[in-house]
Structures are given as C-alpha cells and as structure tokens.
Motif scaffolding. Sequence first.
Motif, PDB file in Angstrom:
ATOM      1  N   ILE A   1      57.939  33.457  30.591  1.00  0.00           N
ATOM      2  CA  ILE A   1      57.160  32.900  31.695  1.00  0.00           C
ATOM      3  C   ILE A   1      55.754  33.499  31.719  1.00  0.00           C
ATOM      4  CG2 ILE A   1      56.969  32.881  34.231  1.00  0.00           C
ATOM      5  CD1 ILE A   1      60.097  32.531  34.206  1.00  0.00           C
ATOM      6  N   ASN A   2      55.635  34.811  31.501  1.00  0.00           N
ATOM      7  CA  ASN A   2      54.315  35.457  31.508  1.00  0.00           C
ATOM      8  C   ASN A   2      53.433  34.974  30.370  1.00  0.00           C
ATOM      9  OD1 ASN A   2      54.360  36.958  33.856  1.00  0.00           O
ATOM     10  ND2 ASN A   2      55.405  38.689  32.887  1.00  0.00           N
ATOM     11  N   VAL A   3      54.030  34.730  29.212  1.00  0.00           N
ATOM     12  CA  VAL A   3      53.238  34.209  28.093  1.00  0.00           C
ATOM     13  C   VAL A   3      52.751  32.794  28.401  1.00  0.00           C
ATOM     14  CG1 VAL A   3      53.357  33.441  25.676  1.00  0.00           C
ATOM     15  CG2 VAL A   3      54.282  35.675  26.321  1.00  0.00           C
ATOM     16  N   ILE A   4      53.633  31.957  28.934  1.00  0.00           N
ATOM     17  CA  ILE A   4      53.281  30.556  29.180  1.00  0.00           C
ATOM     18  C   ILE A   4      52.315  30.403  30.347  1.00  0.00           C
ATOM     19  CG2 ILE A   4      54.211  28.315  29.930  1.00  0.00           C
ATOM     20  CD1 ILE A   4      56.728  28.976  28.246  1.00  0.00           C
ATOM     21  N   PHE A   5      52.587  31.059  31.470  1.00  0.00           N
ATOM     22  CA  PHE A   5      51.808  30.811  32.684  1.00  0.00           C
ATOM     23  C   PHE A   5      50.714  31.828  32.964  1.00  0.00           C
ATOM     24  CE2 PHE A   5      55.853  28.591  33.493  1.00  0.00           C
ATOM     25  CZ  PHE A   5      55.343  27.309  33.662  1.00  0.00           C
ATOM     26  N   ASN A   6      50.807  33.029  32.392  1.00  0.00           N
ATOM     27  CA  ASN A   6      49.829  34.078  32.688  1.00  0.00           C
ATOM     28  C   ASN A   6      49.056  34.534  31.468  1.00  0.00           C
ATOM     29  OD1 ASN A   6      50.731  34.068  35.376  1.00  0.00           O
ATOM     30  ND2 ASN A   6      52.349  35.530  34.885  1.00  0.00           N
ATOM     31  N   ASP A   7      49.259  33.854  30.341  1.00  0.00           N
ATOM     32  CA  ASP A   7      48.561  34.184  29.098  1.00  0.00           C
ATOM     33  C   ASP A   7      48.764  35.649  28.702  1.00  0.00           C
ATOM     34  OD1 ASP A   7      47.037  33.408  26.893  1.00  0.00           O
ATOM     35  OD2 ASP A   7      45.149  34.031  27.823  1.00  0.00           O
ATOM     36  N   ALA A   8      49.946  36.190  29.019  1.00  0.00           N
ATOM     37  CA  ALA A   8      50.240  37.582  28.655  1.00  0.00           C
ATOM     38  C   ALA A   8      50.303  37.722  27.137  1.00  0.00           C
ATOM     39  CB  ALA A   8      51.577  38.010  29.271  1.00  0.00           C
ATOM     40  N   GLU A   9      49.891  38.864  26.643  1.00  0.00           N
ATOM     41  CA  GLU A   9      49.992  39.127  25.210  1.00  0.00           C
ATOM     42  C   GLU A   9      51.454  39.383  24.858  1.00  0.00           C
ATOM     43  OE1 GLU A   9      47.300  41.845  23.387  1.00  0.00           O
ATOM     44  OE2 GLU A   9      45.699  41.336  24.804  1.00  0.00           O
ATOM     45  N   ALA A  10      51.877  38.870  23.709  1.00  0.00           N
ATOM     46  CA  ALA A  10      53.272  38.939  23.288  1.00  0.00           C
ATOM     47  C   ALA A  10      53.803  40.367  23.259  1.00  0.00           C
ATOM     48  CB  ALA A  10      53.433  38.292  21.913  1.00  0.00           C
ATOM     49  N   LYS A  11      53.061  41.272  22.656  1.00  0.00           N
ATOM     50  CA  LYS A  11      53.532  42.650  22.525  1.00  0.00           C
ATOM     51  C   LYS A  11      53.810  43.259  23.896  1.00  0.00           C
ATOM     52  CE  LYS A  11      52.369  47.157  20.705  1.00  0.00           C
ATOM     53  NZ  LYS A  11      51.366  48.038  20.132  1.00  0.00           N
ATOM     54  N   TYR A  12      52.868  43.078  24.830  1.00  0.00           N
ATOM     55  CA  TYR A  12      53.025  43.615  26.181  1.00  0.00           C
ATOM     56  C   TYR A  12      54.198  42.940  26.890  1.00  0.00           C
ATOM     57  CZ  TYR A  12      52.225  44.282  31.154  1.00  0.00           C
ATOM     58  OH  TYR A  12      52.388  44.551  32.484  1.00  0.00           O
ATOM     59  N   ALA A  13      54.330  41.629  26.747  1.00  0.00           N
ATOM     60  CA  ALA A  13      55.392  40.882  27.437  1.00  0.00           C
ATOM     61  C   ALA A  13      56.778  41.325  26.971  1.00  0.00           C
ATOM     62  CB  ALA A  13      55.201  39.380  27.227  1.00  0.00           C
ATOM     63  N   VAL A  14      56.947  41.522  25.666  1.00  0.00           N
ATOM     64  CA  VAL A  14      58.239  41.973  25.140  1.00  0.00           C
ATOM     65  C   VAL A  14      58.522  43.402  25.582  1.00  0.00           C
ATOM     66  CG1 VAL A  14      59.525  42.548  23.028  1.00  0.00           C
ATOM     67  CG2 VAL A  14      58.300  40.371  23.184  1.00  0.00           C
ATOM     68  N   GLU A  15      57.530  44.278  25.474  1.00  0.00           N
ATOM     69  CA  GLU A  15      57.724  45.669  25.907  1.00  0.00           C
ATOM     70  C   GLU A  15      58.133  45.749  27.367  1.00  0.00           C
ATOM     71  OE1 GLU A  15      54.026  47.578  24.923  1.00  0.00           O
ATOM     72  OE2 GLU A  15      54.581  47.823  22.813  1.00  0.00           O
ATOM     73  N   THR A  16      57.529  44.930  28.212  1.00  0.00           N
ATOM     74  CA  THR A  16      57.860  44.914  29.632  1.00  0.00           C
ATOM     75  C   THR A  16      59.312  44.473  29.829  1.00  0.00           C
ATOM     76  OG1 THR A  16      55.568  44.446  30.232  1.00  0.00           O
ATOM     77  CG2 THR A  16      57.268  43.926  31.877  1.00  0.00           C
ATOM     78  N   CYS A  17      59.735  43.432  29.130  1.00  0.00           N
ATOM     79  CA  CYS A  17      61.123  42.960  29.236  1.00  0.00           C
ATOM     80  C   CYS A  17      62.112  44.032  28.797  1.00  0.00           C
ATOM     81  CB  CYS A  17      61.332  41.715  28.375  1.00  0.00           C
ATOM     82  SG  CYS A  17      60.431  40.261  28.933  1.00  0.00           S
ATOM     83  N   GLU A  18      61.804  44.697  27.696  1.00  0.00           N
ATOM     84  CA  GLU A  18      62.730  45.694  27.155  1.00  0.00           C
ATOM     85  C   GLU A  18      62.737  46.961  28.005  1.00  0.00           C
ATOM     86  OE1 GLU A  18      61.578  45.783  23.017  1.00  0.00           O
ATOM     87  OE2 GLU A  18      62.793  43.996  22.604  1.00  0.00           O
ATOM     88  N   ASN A  19      61.584  47.331  28.550  1.00  0.00           N
ATOM     89  CA  ASN A  19      61.542  48.508  29.423  1.00  0.00           C
ATOM     90  C   ASN A  19      62.260  48.233  30.741  1.00  0.00           C
ATOM     91  OD1 ASN A  19      60.162  50.047  27.549  1.00  0.00           O
ATOM     92  ND2 ASN A  19      58.148  49.501  28.369  1.00  0.00           N
TER      93      ASN A  19
END
Length: 162
Positions: free
Chosen positions: A141-159
């Motif tokens: 959702i963050n990548v699609i709607f908030n233009d989040a960077e992939a690396k940050y988005a995955v790290e946030t999910c895993e953390n």
Amino acid sequence: MEDRVYSNDIADAITDFLNDDDWNFDFDDEKGVFRFSLSLKNKMKKISYIISVKEEEYSVYAVSPIGADEDDERMMQNMSEFICRANYGLRMGNFELDHRDGEIRYKVNVCCDDIIPTRGMIARSIYCPASMFERYGPGIINVIFNDAEAKYAVETCENDAD
C-alpha cells in the motif's frame, strides 16, 4: 476452452478441508479450480483465492485487491524491487507481479506426487498467503499510494513483524 485433467483425490481433500472449516467457496469441477476470499486485518481488507488442482500438485494463488499502475514506470520498478526484496528468504511460496496489468499475488505450489495432501498441508498452503499479505500488505500500500521506496517499505514490514 478445454477441460483440464486434475486429481479428484486432491480436489476432494481440499473440499473436505474447506467444508470442515466452514469456508464459503465455489468449485469448478470441469476445470478443477476453487474460488473464495478471505478477510484481512489490514487496509487491504480482503484477498481473493484461486486454487488450481492438477494431476500431481495444486497451486494456491491469493490475489491482492489493489495493484500497481502498469502505466507508471517508476511505480512498476519500485513494486518489482519490493516484491524481490520481500521474497528473499521466504520459506514457503512467493509474491508475483504481473507486469502486463500490475496484479500482485502470492503463490504456494504443493507437490503431491503419489500422496493425497494432509489437512495440515492444505491449511498451511491456504493460510501462508494470508499471513504474507498481513505482513507485507502495508508495504504494498505504501509503495502504491505513498510512493515509498521499496527497500524502506520492506524493512518496515519486516521490522513491524518482529
């Protein structure tokens, strides 16, 4: 379209599991395909399932209700990187991104050579995609709607999952 050949024993085992757990599902007995949905506890709300039974295996596909914009090259590249990073280290199944239309799904394939899948095997193959969408859905959702960077988005999910 031709009817596909599939294992009635595998289909029956999946049917028994779904009936025992009170799932609401449809089964196409000409094609060997189950269809149903499952509610999630995140902003995605629901994923759609397709289980395709073959002669000696079955595949579980859980499809996201949202997808990447296939006309947005930056978003597609970012989502591709997100999927690749999320998949690294997964033990059962993987995310997939269809570059033609932006569809995002999770796939688990279960080999059933000379066996009928057990209730536990079927349960894991169905609940694993839901767990992965619970874990990584906020990042998608963050990548699609908030233009989040992939690396940050995955790290946030895993953390957040730890």
